[in-house]
Design a protein around this motif. Sequence first.
Motif, short mmCIF file in Angstrom:
data_model
loop_
_atom_site.label_atom_id
_atom_site.label_comp_id
_atom_site.label_asym_id
_atom_site.label_seq_id
_atom_site.Cartn_x
_atom_site.Cartn_y
_atom_site.Cartn_z
N UNK A 173 0.83 -1.21 0.00
CA UNK A 173 0.00 0.00 0.00
C UNK A 173 0.87 1.26 0.00
N UNK A 174 1.99 1.24 0.75
CA UNK A 174 2.88 2.40 0.76
C UNK A 174 3.49 2.63 -0.62
N UNK A 175 3.90 1.56 -1.29
CA UNK A 175 4.45 1.70 -2.65
C UNK A 175 3.38 2.26 -3.60
N UNK A 176 2.15 1.78 -3.45
CA UNK A 176 1.06 2.27 -4.31
C UNK A 176 0.79 3.76 -4.07
N UNK A 177 0.85 4.19 -2.81
CA UNK A 177 0.63 5.61 -2.51
C UNK A 177 1.72 6.47 -3.15
N UNK A 178 2.97 6.07 -2.99
CA UNK A 178 4.07 6.85 -3.56
C UNK A 178 3.97 6.90 -5.09
N UNK A 179 3.63 5.77 -5.69
CA UNK A 179 3.49 5.75 -7.15
C UNK A 179 2.35 6.66 -7.60
N UNK A 180 1.25 6.64 -6.87
CA UNK A 180 0.11 7.50 -7.22
C UNK A 180 0.48 8.97 -7.12
N UNK A 181 1.19 9.34 -6.07
CA UNK A 181 1.59 10.74 -5.90
C UNK A 181 2.52 11.17 -7.04
N UNK A 182 3.51 10.33 -7.36
CA UNK A 182 4.44 10.68 -8.44
C UNK A 182 3.72 10.74 -9.79
N UNK A 183 2.75 9.85 -9.97
CA UNK A 183 2.01 9.83 -11.22
C UNK A 183 1.19 11.11 -11.37
N UNK A 184 0.57 11.57 -10.28
CA UNK A 184 -0.15 12.83 -10.34
C UNK A 184 0.81 14.00 -10.59
N UNK A 185 1.99 13.94 -9.98
CA UNK A 185 2.99 14.98 -10.25
C UNK A 185 3.41 14.97 -11.71
N UNK A 186 3.57 13.79 -12.29
CA UNK A 186 3.93 13.70 -13.71
C UNK A 186 2.89 14.40 -14.58
N UNK A 187 1.61 14.15 -14.28
CA UNK A 187 0.58 14.78 -15.08
C UNK A 187 0.58 16.29 -14.98
N UNK A 188 0.67 16.82 -13.76
CA UNK A 188 0.69 18.26 -13.59
C UNK A 188 1.96 18.89 -14.15
N UNK A 189 3.08 18.17 -14.04
CA UNK A 189 4.33 18.68 -14.61
C UNK A 189 4.26 18.70 -16.13
N UNK A 190 3.65 17.68 -16.72
CA UNK A 190 3.50 17.68 -18.18
C UNK A 190 2.63 18.84 -18.62
N UNK A 191 1.59 19.13 -17.88
CA UNK A 191 0.74 20.26 -18.24
C UNK A 191 1.50 21.57 -18.14
N UNK A 192 2.31 21.71 -17.10
CA UNK A 192 3.05 22.96 -16.93
C UNK A 192 4.10 23.14 -18.02
N UNK A 193 4.79 22.06 -18.39
CA UNK A 193 5.89 22.17 -19.34
C UNK A 193 5.45 22.12 -20.79
N UNK A 194 4.35 21.46 -21.09
CA UNK A 194 3.97 21.29 -22.49
C UNK A 194 2.50 21.50 -22.78
N UNK A 195 1.64 20.88 -21.99
CA UNK A 195 0.21 20.92 -22.29
C UNK A 195 -0.37 22.31 -22.26
N UNK A 196 -0.01 23.09 -21.25
CA UNK A 196 -0.56 24.45 -21.14
C UNK A 196 -0.09 25.31 -22.31
N UNK A 197 1.16 25.16 -22.68
CA UNK A 197 1.70 25.94 -23.81
C UNK A 197 0.97 25.60 -25.10
#
Length: 947
Positions: free
Chosen positions: A474-498
């Motif tokens: 469960x701890x591994x799943x939580x960390x992966x979920x958090x990083x995955x959400x960060x990936x999505x928001x980071x992609x939006x900031x670096x490329x998607x929004x532009x």
Amino acid sequence: MRFLNALRSGNGTGPRFALLVALVVAAGATTLDVVLSSFHNIRSDSSEEPLKGAFGCMLAAGIDPSSADADNINAITSRMKLFDQCIGAQPTSYEGVIGTLVLFAVAAAIYWLLPVWRNRPHRLVPVEAVDADGALRAELAALCERAMIRSRVRFRVDPRRMTAGACVFGRAGSYTVSLHAGLLARRGVDPEGFRAVVLHELAHLHQRDVDYAYAGTALWRAFVLGALVPQFALVAYLVVLVLTGTESPFWNGGKLFFAQIVFGLFLAALVHLARADLLRRRELQADLQAVTWGAHPAGWYQPERPGRVPSRLRRATALLRTHPDWAERRLALADPERSARITMVEMFLTGASAALLAGLAAAVQAVPYGTSIWITVVLAAAVPCSVLGLRVVRSRRSRHGRAESGAFVGLWFGLGLMTGDYVVSNLHRSDWLLPEPLYLLAFLFIAAVPVVWWSQSLNLALGLPTRGRRWTAAAVCVLTTVVLLWDGLQWWRLGGERIALGAGDVNAALETYYKQVVPGDWSPFSFDLRVLSVGMAMLTPLFNEALTIGAAALLWLTPLVLMLTQRVRAGVRLRRTLLWGVAGGLLSWGALAVALAALHAHGPVGRPERAGPFFLVSTWWTIVVAVAAPAVTAAVVAAVSRRHWMPRALIAGQVAQLMAYAAAFLFYSADGCLGPLNNATHTCGWNASNGTEHARRVIVLTLADTVLAVACAALVGAAAAWAVRTVRGRPTDVPAWPAPSLSALRRPALLGTGLLLALSVPALLLTGVTSPRVTVSADEFMQSRAQPQRQQPVRSPEQRARMRSWQAWAWMYHGGNERSQRIRHALERLTRLLGDGQQQGAQPDWDAYRRICAAVDSTVADAGQYFPVPLADLQKEWASALSTMRQGTRRCVTVTGTPAAGQDSTQARNATALALSVQQIVTGAVDWQKASVHIRDVAGGGELPSP
């Protein structure tokens, strides 16, 4: 301690109150920051003080408040490091944070004083005044004992209220139950109904709902008073300024007013929805608790009171009401699980608050962006992980529990993110609508993929044999979920929004860039080049992020390990998943063969021509196949699966991805022996280095992005299957979890270990292959590509003059004046050296000239790397002068670098060349001085101080 106990209450109001607090913090701080900064900008008509802050950095970078958003984004990204340094050098403003603290202080005062106001002596009377024989007090004491109330409770009677109801109010440790006069009359004819009402109010005390209700009311009133009123006061002030004829380039027509009004209404709606959801949930939970204590359910079969609001409108506005109607209460009593479900409103508010927090964190200069985005991601992921995780655990423990996919929860979470980001970004944008609004739908995938993956992976983790393994998984799943959400928001900031703002490939700048980097005949590949430009803008933001690569590996590796280590098979059909993956791999082989055959038929004949654009295009279509084939495989697997469809799709997609990489290696290693599939050569032979290098290029760009694309495709496939089942009238619910059977066969350990090694080892090796990455910074990339032509906004002459003055002043203040001083000092040293040489009349001091020319060249080069002058005519004059000076300084350094001592003829030639280079420097210096004077004149004249 009481507050902590309240937060730990299991009725769901604790997390909702935390969500309300987060919304008030984000909305209040953001609103106050906007209001205060707007007032600073309003004063800019009579003072340049606002130009010394972040707004001045924007103007210095070339931002025009009335220009298109795409132009402003390109102006910033062309010198991103300089812009970040300029913003970081500004004094940190804590006005919004301080205003939010004041807002909470006002809320605390309201929370403390509101019960005192409601408990006024002339309004309520003690219960002893209407209880002559003490029977009422005895019954109330018995009900308090049944409800296990330990806090101090006072009962009062409201003689002016003739309804058969009651209410409870107060603050922590001191509560009052107000009994309506009609309820006392009901006690004589319906004692069960009387006890049900009292137990309902006591349930509020038992579950700490009173604290939540009054704290939420206090926050709402403080928010209206301290945030919304100033927000709309600002809008009114702007209207007055425009009506009085204020001319300012900062105004952008009705867009400014519209954005301010929509932003204020949006914040008000969010906070009210959170408060209403909190209060409705506490009512339903209090009903359930009262029935548990013995209240008769018949007391809730009350007719709806007739009102002036039509029934349809009443149903449409149900989310805005703070109390549920009787029908909703009866449904909650009939199905207790109904009130424990995750509401779509809750997830929408979570996403919207996360978007507000992201905007707030970006505005706080004291917090680095990397830290602020992590804070936002962790807070945003906490709600779906905790609430949905609790739901999953309950469904696993229940005999008839349904499997929770998390798809609808994630979609509403993404809808909140999308709405919040769009509304907040309107405050900082110039266009009414986004040029590419469809890219906003990316938020649905950004939110839904982590939520669905978390839900289904946690289901697998709960099937592990020991508690320690379950907690670790469960701890591994939580960390992966958090990083995955960060990936999505980071992609939006670096490329998607532009891209959404129309700045992804303005005026085909990316196509021009690729034509410059890879020279050759691009005319046969015009369509391929357009697809390449769009696709690379989608793939490049995250391809070399270490966290993204790690999360991509865990996305499919974690479910695979969990499936292999289950206590029993329990519906996990891994063999069928692997067969789907192999089918997807064969699809990639066929698709790559078709692509190579099409390129071979329409490509150039000679080998030299195939080394330029043709080879880049062939590599691109290999990349397309490596992403598309696993994505199609995942969509099909998710569509045909009813349970574990996200993990199964990821595992099948990984098998197809590995086979696609193998196809790229084999096809390019055997190039020349494949007949119509040959790519770059016609000589048959095995060339493993060629295949390895080509496959490495493909893997670098697709190793992580393909896994993310597979997850998004799985969501699309599952949604399509759900839609088909709905249209055909088939059940759409996910089947219940099968009960573990002790007689079920265990999976052979050797087979599972072999399968794990067969998939994980190649993936880890490919990660190592991609380690020597060649990365280009954002500055280098944006500076190397062709800059688009900016469209000048329509303004009056006065507005144009004011904007030119602002931009020139900000450009000088934030670095232009400082670099001009450096150039002036370097030129003064060169002037002194020339004067000394004329007085002495001897041979030039070659070392002195070389040092001073190098110093001048360095300062001029630094000035050239600074922001371009925001005004096109002045920038042309400034850049031309700097270019002339640099030509002279480089020639001076070359001439003085290796003088031939002892050879008079060579020294004479060098002296002549030195004189010509110095003359060129002087010519450039004169032009530079004229350009500086013109810039200062536009900025208002005089010397400008440096920050």
